[in-house]
Design a protein around this motif. Structure first.
Motif, PDB file in Angstrom:
ATOM      1  N   LEU A 147      14.671 -44.962  -0.061  1.00  0.00           N
ATOM      2  CA  LEU A 147      14.180 -43.609  -0.525  1.00  0.00           C
ATOM      3  C   LEU A 147      12.935 -43.833  -1.489  1.00  0.00           C
ATOM      4  O   LEU A 147      12.315 -44.986  -1.220  1.00  0.00           O
ATOM      5  CB  LEU A 147      14.629 -44.348  -2.091  1.00  0.00           C
ATOM      6  N   GLY A 148      11.808 -42.301  -1.242  1.00  0.00           N
ATOM      7  CA  GLY A 148      10.780 -42.383  -1.386  1.00  0.00           C
ATOM      8  C   GLY A 148       9.838 -42.822  -2.461  1.00  0.00           C
ATOM      9  O   GLY A 148      11.490 -43.219  -3.934  1.00  0.00           O
ATOM     10  N   ALA A 149       8.882 -42.651  -3.318  1.00  0.00           N
ATOM     11  CA  ALA A 149       8.717 -42.771  -4.652  1.00  0.00           C
ATOM     12  C   ALA A 149       9.066 -42.071  -4.975  1.00  0.00           C
ATOM     13  O   ALA A 149       8.923 -41.129  -4.843  1.00  0.00           O
ATOM     14  CB  ALA A 149       7.266 -43.095  -4.933  1.00  0.00           C
ATOM     15  N   VAL A 150      10.020 -42.654  -6.796  1.00  0.00           N
ATOM     16  CA  VAL A 150      10.021 -41.604  -7.745  1.00  0.00           C
ATOM     17  C   VAL A 150       9.416 -41.333  -8.794  1.00  0.00           C
ATOM     18  O   VAL A 150       9.351 -42.431  -9.269  1.00  0.00           O
ATOM     19  CB  VAL A 150      12.013 -41.952  -7.906  1.00  0.00           C
ATOM     20  N   LEU A 168      10.676 -39.280 -14.227  1.00  0.00           N
ATOM     21  CA  LEU A 168      11.827 -39.457 -14.556  1.00  0.00           C
ATOM     22  C   LEU A 168      13.537 -39.209 -15.130  1.00  0.00           C
ATOM     23  O   LEU A 168      14.068 -39.769 -14.953  1.00  0.00           O
ATOM     24  CB  LEU A 168      12.100 -38.938 -16.868  1.00  0.00           C
ATOM     25  N   ARG A 191      14.539 -40.535 -11.268  1.00  0.00           N
ATOM     26  CA  ARG A 191      14.487 -42.603 -12.279  1.00  0.00           C
ATOM     27  C   ARG A 191      16.181 -42.623 -12.653  1.00  0.00           C
ATOM     28  O   ARG A 191      17.350 -43.188 -12.381  1.00  0.00           O
ATOM     29  CB  ARG A 191      13.838 -42.834 -12.934  1.00  0.00           C
ATOM     30  N   VAL A 193      19.156 -41.422 -10.088  1.00  0.00           N
ATOM     31  CA  VAL A 193      18.793 -42.677  -9.386  1.00  0.00           C
ATOM     32  C   VAL A 193      19.949 -44.165  -9.809  1.00  0.00           C
ATOM     33  O   VAL A 193      20.856 -44.653  -9.784  1.00  0.00           O
ATOM     34  CB  VAL A 193      17.920 -43.609  -8.915  1.00  0.00           C
ATOM     35  N   ARG A 194      19.397 -44.060 -11.729  1.00  0.00           N
ATOM     36  CA  ARG A 194      20.015 -44.757 -12.325  1.00  0.00           C
ATOM     37  C   ARG A 194      21.697 -44.862 -12.630  1.00  0.00           C
ATOM     38  O   ARG A 194      22.354 -44.924 -12.350  1.00  0.00           O
ATOM     39  CB  ARG A 194      19.740 -45.116 -13.604  1.00  0.00           C
ATOM     40  N   ILE A 227      23.566 -45.788  -8.951  1.00  0.00           N
ATOM     41  CA  ILE A 227      23.475 -47.026  -9.334  1.00  0.00           C
ATOM     42  C   ILE A 227      25.009 -47.535  -9.938  1.00  0.00           C
ATOM     43  O   ILE A 227      26.093 -47.910  -9.671  1.00  0.00           O
ATOM     44  CB  ILE A 227      22.950 -47.788  -9.447  1.00  0.00           C
ATOM     45  N   LEU A 263      23.541 -55.790  -6.800  1.00  0.00           N
ATOM     46  CA  LEU A 263      22.466 -54.832  -6.744  1.00  0.00           C
ATOM     47  C   LEU A 263      21.328 -54.896  -8.155  1.00  0.00           C
ATOM     48  O   LEU A 263      19.883 -54.999  -8.649  1.00  0.00           O
ATOM     49  CB  LEU A 263      22.382 -53.631  -6.569  1.00  0.00           C
ATOM     50  N   VAL A 264      22.142 -55.434  -9.119  1.00  0.00           N
ATOM     51  CA  VAL A 264      21.782 -54.934 -10.108  1.00  0.00           C
ATOM     52  C   VAL A 264      20.937 -56.196 -10.811  1.00  0.00           C
ATOM     53  O   VAL A 264      19.599 -56.815 -11.525  1.00  0.00           O
ATOM     54  CB  VAL A 264      22.962 -54.935 -11.472  1.00  0.00           C
ATOM     55  N   LYS A 282      21.882 -50.175  -0.578  1.00  0.00           N
ATOM     56  CA  LYS A 282      21.083 -49.295  -0.622  1.00  0.00           C
ATOM     57  C   LYS A 282      20.953 -47.828   0.282  1.00  0.00           C
ATOM     58  O   LYS A 282      20.771 -47.398   0.031  1.00  0.00           O
ATOM     59  CB  LYS A 282      19.379 -50.165  -0.208  1.00  0.00           C
ATOM     60  N   LEU A 308      23.554 -46.049  -1.554  1.00  0.00           N
ATOM     61  CA  LEU A 308      22.705 -45.121  -2.474  1.00  0.00           C
ATOM     62  C   LEU A 308      21.763 -44.417  -1.925  1.00  0.00           C
ATOM     63  O   LEU A 308      21.997 -42.876  -2.847  1.00  0.00           O
ATOM     64  CB  LEU A 308      21.859 -46.006  -2.922  1.00  0.00           C
ATOM     65  N   ARG A 309      21.525 -44.474  -0.613  1.00  0.00           N
ATOM     66  CA  ARG A 309      20.316 -43.572   0.123  1.00  0.00           C
ATOM     67  C   ARG A 309      21.068 -42.391   0.029  1.00  0.00           C
ATOM     68  O   ARG A 309      21.071 -41.221   0.278  1.00  0.00           O
ATOM     69  CB  ARG A 309      19.990 -44.436   1.073  1.00  0.00           C
ATOM     70  N   ALA A 312       8.044 -48.322   3.426  1.00  0.00           N
ATOM     71  CA  ALA A 312       8.828 -47.465   2.402  1.00  0.00           C
ATOM     72  C   ALA A 312      10.117 -48.606   2.099  1.00  0.00           C
ATOM     73  O   ALA A 312      10.541 -48.257   1.226  1.00  0.00           O
ATOM     74  CB  ALA A 312       9.560 -46.686   3.518  1.00  0.00           C
ATOM     75  N   ALA A 321       8.699 -49.542  -1.433  1.00  0.00           N
ATOM     76  CA  ALA A 321       8.674 -48.727  -2.637  1.00  0.00           C
ATOM     77  C   ALA A 321       9.846 -48.450  -2.553  1.00  0.00           C
ATOM     78  O   ALA A 321      10.386 -48.102  -4.265  1.00  0.00           O
ATOM     79  CB  ALA A 321       8.539 -47.149  -2.030  1.00  0.00           C
ATOM     80  N   GLU A 322      10.662 -48.219  -2.125  1.00  0.00           N
ATOM     81  CA  GLU A 322      12.140 -48.558  -2.475  1.00  0.00           C
ATOM     82  C   GLU A 322      13.055 -49.490  -3.727  1.00  0.00           C
ATOM     83  O   GLU A 322      13.478 -48.923  -4.563  1.00  0.00           O
ATOM     84  CB  GLU A 322      13.479 -48.208  -1.464  1.00  0.00           C
ATOM     85  N   VAL A 377      11.222 -47.829  -6.442  1.00  0.00           N
ATOM     86  CA  VAL A 377      11.758 -47.146  -7.567  1.00  0.00           C
ATOM     87  C   VAL A 377      12.875 -47.741  -8.010  1.00  0.00           C
ATOM     88  O   VAL A 377      13.533 -47.422  -9.236  1.00  0.00           O
ATOM     89  CB  VAL A 377      11.887 -46.808  -6.171  1.00  0.00           C
ATOM     90  N   LEU A 378      13.471 -48.889  -7.659  1.00  0.00           N
ATOM     91  CA  LEU A 378      14.990 -49.534  -7.797  1.00  0.00           C
ATOM     92  C   LEU A 378      14.954 -50.081  -9.469  1.00  0.00           C
ATOM     93  O   LEU A 378      15.877 -49.596  -9.737  1.00  0.00           O
ATOM     94  CB  LEU A 378      16.358 -50.663  -6.645  1.00  0.00           C
ATOM     95  N   GLU A 433      12.623 -49.677 -11.536  1.00  0.00           N
ATOM     96  CA  GLU A 433      12.035 -49.768 -12.402  1.00  0.00           C
ATOM     97  C   GLU A 433      12.421 -48.268 -12.494  1.00  0.00           C
ATOM     98  O   GLU A 433      12.838 -48.313 -14.463  1.00  0.00           O
ATOM     99  CB  GLU A 433      10.912 -47.962 -11.829  1.00  0.00           C
ATOM    100  N   SER A 434      14.154 -47.762 -12.101  1.00  0.00           N
ATOM    101  CA  SER A 434      14.640 -47.064 -12.289  1.00  0.00           C
ATOM    102  C   SER A 434      15.739 -47.648 -13.441  1.00  0.00           C
ATOM    103  O   SER A 434      16.606 -47.607 -14.666  1.00  0.00           O
ATOM    104  CB  SER A 434      15.589 -45.963 -11.561  1.00  0.00           C
ATOM    105  N   LEU A 435      15.740 -48.936 -13.369  1.00  0.00           N
ATOM    106  CA  LEU A 435      16.565 -49.544 -13.728  1.00  0.00           C
ATOM    107  C   LEU A 435      16.603 -50.395 -14.597  1.00  0.00           C
ATOM    108  O   LEU A 435      16.793 -50.593 -16.547  1.00  0.00           O
ATOM    109  CB  LEU A 435      17.344 -51.374 -12.552  1.00  0.00           C
ATOM    110  N   GLU A 460      14.359 -48.670 -17.142  1.00  0.00           N
ATOM    111  CA  GLU A 460      14.123 -48.220 -17.463  1.00  0.00           C
ATOM    112  C   GLU A 460      15.842 -47.390 -18.358  1.00  0.00           C
ATOM    113  O   GLU A 460      17.291 -47.013 -17.755  1.00  0.00           O
ATOM    114  CB  GLU A 460      13.901 -46.806 -17.529  1.00  0.00           C
TER     115      GLU A 460
END
Lengths: 207, 538
Positions: free
Chosen positions: A136-139, A142, A145, A148-149, A152, A163-164, A195, A198-199, B43, B46-47, B50-51, B53-55, B57
């Protein structure tokens, strides 16, 4: 007597005590909590309840069980805090305790079996097909994200939990393996596969 | 040297910091030369970001949870939906109940009709006066069993969803509210003298409170009358519910009469039955009762016709009229004159045989069964012990379930019993005050559902009082070191046994009984008060 009862009703905040505690640094709060100071325990609760609840919410599938697990963590904190040695940062330790609580809850639901069972043999060996989606690239936004959440949260339990634990609780593979009672290699494989799953589930985005 | 590229999994391990040191070093060396692997590692890194940060929040629900109000229960959409569903269901069921053609004889049993509700209240007050607290305790036991059954049913349904069970009380409350909501139309009149004139028709239920309530016209619904004198000269198509010094029916009441009155005179027609607490009941020779009479009171004189049976609990009974079926009486004095006719059996329970006078001309179609009331000890019958054992088991089960569902509340209430005089005082007040509050709520009628709910809680609390006090007594005696549920239950068993045994000591037992109920009620109220305070302050 009264303090005990307060704790029994769930860690509740006392208006006056909170204000007094707010300025204190974590170490002295913990020290006081070890002395069964209800106010200090309340302060710890105030500071970390949200984070602990977040973990429980990710690990368990319903709001109710997450609430239950969270309050259990703090109820038991009175005793469990005695085993805390400052070799790890407190938040990390607390999340580990909370993770254990959740794993226990999962295990109870699975009727005493392991929370996450090793389903296949040789799972540690992973073939990387060339067609696998790329990381996954930069997200940035908001909403992305949040997506993504959500994704997951909808992953199967055996992917979601490691993962968590890895990216929210920031536990090491060894710690996760210990919590889940699994081989370290298997944990690594689960995280890797999680992962990839997820992708696959997230709509393909341009990098 | 051309090195082979690393697999994605190895790179991922490296990014997670989980690669062994030497291997990690080799990978780092490789990255300096291999742009492809470098891109992959970047990559992956970065992933990971992302994980985390997303979690981190947290989802909104968690954020709202962060404040973690002491009251963890908040109204969610789900709850609202459930409440709405229950409301709809409740009103459908109550409709259905009302439209269902229940045999007329059972209609009073239907809690969804007005007469059913009033009957419930009436029966309670009637029985209360008859059997006093013993009766009340029985009712409480019934409520206890109902609670128990619903708890069991509920637990079975919600098994495995503990969190739902914790909210059980709330759901029950919602159910009660929902079920008792369907209300009814009524007209109110009050003043010194309320009258429905001869040419007047009241279409709704009429609620009248006045010094004198007089109906000369027609009331199409029920008549609820409170006053010194209530006179029905016209027609009441529904029931007559009266609480008055004197109630006089010279006209027609097509439904039932429920009354608490000093004297009730029936000279007219009554479609169904009389249920009442009456100091003196007089059915005139012109009077006719379509069904039965069930009254407790001082003097009963029946000169008219009763189509079905008569059950009277009175000091003096005089019958010179005609009774279609059985005559059952318990009291001091029974007289049947020459003109009396009993279509069924006559059974009387009196103190002395010579207090029963049956004239030779009196007709009794069925059997005569006249018994002397002899007080015999119930300690000799095995049924008594069986009953006690069942009661004890029931109370233990209720205690266990209560502890399972509301552990904090039950244990805290048990402790509060220990505050002794304060609990006792509060309990006496509650025991006496709640019925008054219920009557007030019921009279205002808006509060009818409230009063019913209050009644349910009241009876349940009376039942549970023994459980809490029992647990407390057991605790004092056993002095358990811990406060586990097992200790609590063992204490409960011991305490209940002691309370039960002490309860059978003449006089003292009654006093202990009363004290236990008051103590338990007081503790319950105290704990309710405590629990309702949002912030705990010592």
């Amino acid at each position: 007597m009264d303090a005990k009862r307060d704790m029994a009703n769930g860690p509740q905040l006392r208006e006056s005590g909170t204000r007094q505690m707010e300025g204190l640094d974590l170490e002295s709060v913990i020290a006081r909590a070890r002395g069964h100071d209800a106010e200090a325990l309340g302060e710890i609760y105030r500071r970390y309840a949200r984070r602990v609840f977040g973990l429980c919410r990710y690990m368990l599938d319903s709001m109710e069980s997450a609430e239950d697990a969270t309050s259990d963590v703090f109820l038991k904190l009175q005793r469990s805090i005695e085993s805390y040695d400052s070799s790890v940062p407190f938040p990390r330790w607390l999340l580990r305790v909370a993770g254990n609580q959740c794993v226990d809850a999962l295990r109870r639901r699975h009727r005493g079996q392991r929370a996450i069972a090793e389903v296949e043999d040789g799972a540690a060996v992973i073939e990387t097909a060339s067609s696998e989606p790329s990381p996954l690239g930069a997200v940035i936004s908001l909403e992305e994200r949040a997506k993504v959440r959500d994704t997951i949260a909808r992953l199967p339990e055996n992917y979601r939990v490691p993962l968590v634990l890895r990216y929210y609780s920031e536990l090491s593979y060894d710690e996760i393996a210990q919590q889940l009672n699994l081989e370290r290699n298997y944990v690594a494989a689960l995280i890797f596969r999680a992962k990839q799953e997820l992708r696959r589930r997230l709509p393909h985005r341009s990098k | 040297v051309i090195m082979e590229c690393y697999s994605e999994q190895t790179c991922a391990l490296a990014v997670d910091g989980e690669l062994a040191a030497d291997e990690a070093q080799r990978l780092r060396d490789h990255l300096t030369t291999c742009a492809r692997c470098r891109a992959l590692v970047d990559a992956l890194r970065a992933e990971n970001r992302v994980l985390s940060e997303s979690l981190n929040e947290l989802p909104e629900e968690a954020v709202s949870q962060a404040g973690f109000s002491p009251q963890r229960w908040s109204w969610g959409w789900g709850d609202l939906a459930i409440m709405a569903a229950v409301l709809v269901l409740g009103s459908i069921i109550s409709r259905w109940f009302n439209e269902l053609s229940i045999p007329a004889a059972l209609e009073w049993f239907n809690p969804f009709s007005l007469s059913g509700r009033t009957n419930l209240i009436f029966n309670l007050s009637y029985d209360f006066a008859q059997g006093g607290t013993a009766m009340l305790a029985d009712y409480a036991a019934v409520v206890g069993w109902i609670c128990l059954l619903s708890l069991l049913g509920g637990s079975a349904l919600l098994l495995g969803r503990r969190a739902w069970l914790r909210r059980g009380g709330m759901r029950l409350l919602i159910m009660l509210i929902a079920l008792s909501l369907p209300s009814f139309a009524l007209e109110r009149r009050h003043g010194d003298f309320v009258t429905v004139a001869a040419n007047e028709t009241v279409d709704d239920t009429l609620l009248a409170s006045a010094n004198t309530v007089r109906v000369e016209g027609i009331v199409n619904g029920d008549l609820l009358a409170f006053g010194r004198t209530v006179e029905v000269r016209g027609t009441v198509k529904g029931d007559l519910i009266s609480c008055a010094q004197r109630t006089e029916v010279t006209g027609t009441v097509e439904g039932h009469i429920y009354t608490i009155t000093h004297s009730l005179d029936l000279e007219g027609q009554l479609g169904h039955s009389i249920y009442g607490l009456v100091q003196s009941l007089h059915v005139d020779d012109r009077g006719r009762v379509g069904e039965s009479i069930v009254v407790a009171g001082g003097d009963v004189s029946l000169e008219g016709i009763v189509q079905r049976s008569v059950n009277i609990f009175t000091s003096n009974g005089d019958v010179s009229g005609s009774i279609g079926r059985d005559l059952t009486m318990a009291g001091r004095n029974l007289t049947l004159t020459n003109t009396a006719r009993v279509g069924g059996n006559l059974s009387a329970r009196v103190r002395r045989l010579k207090e029963v006078h049956i004239a030779d001309g009196a007709t009794i179609v069925g059997k005569r069964d006249i018994q002397l009331r002899v007080r015999e000890s119930h300690f000799t019958s095995p049924r008594f012990y069986f009953h006690q054992a069942v009661w004890l088991a029931g109370a233990m089960l209720v205690g266990w379930l209560g502890l399972l569902l509301f552990p904090g509340f039950f244990q805290a209430t048990t402790q509060l019993v220990g505050s002794g005089w304060r609990s006792l005082g509060v309990g006496v007040g509650i025991l006496a005050g709640v019925p008054v509050a219920m009557v007030v709520a019921a009279i205002t009628l808006v509060g009818f559902p409230v009063s019913l709910m209050l009644l349910a809680v009241y009876l349940a609390a009376i039942y549970l009082a023994k459980v809490w006090v029992g647990a407390f007594v057991g605790r004092i005696l056993l002095k358990p070191s811990g406060a586990t549920k097992g200790d609590w239950l063992l204490g409960l068993l011991v305490g209940l046994l002691i309370l039960t045994i002490v309860g059978f000591i003449p006089y003292l037992g009654g006093l202990v009984h009363f004290g236990v109920v008051c103590l338990g009620l007081g503790a319950f109220t105290g704990q309710l008060y405590r629990a309702s305070r949002p912030v705990m302050t010592a």
